[in-house]
Design a protein around this motif. Structure first.
Motif, PDB file in Angstrom:
ATOM      1  N   MET A 221      -8.251  -6.269 -10.583  1.00 58.60           N
ATOM      2  CA  MET A 221      -6.924  -6.591 -10.233  1.00 58.60           C
ATOM      3  C   MET A 221      -6.867  -6.152  -8.535  1.00 58.60           C
ATOM      4  O   MET A 221      -6.185  -6.906  -7.749  1.00 58.60           O
ATOM      5  N   ASP A 222      -7.547  -4.964  -8.426  1.00 52.16           N
ATOM      6  CA  ASP A 222      -7.556  -4.634  -6.940  1.00 52.16           C
ATOM      7  C   ASP A 222      -8.097  -5.601  -6.179  1.00 52.16           C
ATOM      8  O   ASP A 222      -7.506  -5.540  -5.027  1.00 52.16           O
TER       9      ASP A 222
ATOM     10  N   VAL B  34      -7.958  -9.011  -6.613  1.00 51.66           N
ATOM     11  CA  VAL B  34      -6.936  -9.885  -6.359  1.00 51.66           C
ATOM     12  C   VAL B  34      -6.083  -9.569  -5.411  1.00 51.66           C
ATOM     13  O   VAL B  34      -5.575 -10.373  -4.490  1.00 51.66           O
ATOM     14  N   LYS B  35      -5.562  -8.206  -5.601  1.00 47.39           N
ATOM     15  CA  LYS B  35      -4.423  -7.784  -4.717  1.00 47.39           C
ATOM     16  C   LYS B  35      -4.851  -7.738  -3.218  1.00 47.39           C
ATOM     17  O   LYS B  35      -4.339  -8.133  -2.313  1.00 47.39           O
ATOM     18  N   LYS B  36      -6.255  -7.274  -2.995  1.00 48.64           N
ATOM     19  CA  LYS B  36      -6.806  -7.165  -1.530  1.00 48.64           C
ATOM     20  C   LYS B  36      -6.991  -8.762  -1.250  1.00 48.64           C
ATOM     21  O   LYS B  36      -6.622  -8.914   0.072  1.00 48.64           O
ATOM     22  N   LYS B  37      -7.666  -9.742  -1.967  1.00 50.55           N
ATOM     23  CA  LYS B  37      -7.605 -10.897  -1.510  1.00 50.55           C
ATOM     24  C   LYS B  37      -6.339 -11.712  -0.976  1.00 50.55           C
ATOM     25  O   LYS B  37      -6.200 -12.449   0.042  1.00 50.55           O
ATOM     26  N   TYR B  38      -5.266 -11.439  -1.756  1.00 51.06           N
ATOM     27  CA  TYR B  38      -3.942 -12.117  -1.278  1.00 51.06           C
ATOM     28  C   TYR B  38      -2.939 -11.227  -0.582  1.00 51.06           C
ATOM     29  O   TYR B  38      -1.751 -11.391  -0.696  1.00 51.06           O
TER      30      TYR B  38
END
Length: 81
Positions: free
Chosen positions: A72-73, A75-79
């Protein structure tokens, strides 16, 4: 399969809402309530054959390491979340 009669009590607001939904679907209130409850009961019973096949396929892919998971980290970083 047999049918069983049950007496249920609902508050006036719930009945009003259900009556509006029944009219939108061109059903009687009784028919709408019965239909809605039966559909919900089916959802509670057992997953569909299509869902079971999809899950078996996913489990097979997991065993063969054909699926990539990201945290999830990541994903958050990517977006930028």
């Amino acid at each position: 399969m047999g049918k069983t009669k049950k007496l249920i009590e609902l508050d006036d607001k719930a009945i009003e809402i259900l009556e509006k939904q029944a009219k939108l679907e061109k059903r009687s209130l009784k028919n709408y309530i019965e239909y809605t409850l039966e559909e919900q009961a089916v959802r509670f019973s057992e997953p569909s054959e299509a869902y079971k096949a999809m899950m078996d396929d996913m489990l097979d892919k997991m065993e063969k390491n054909e699926i990539n998971f990201i945290s999830m980290d990541a994903v958050k970083k990517k977006y930028g979340l």
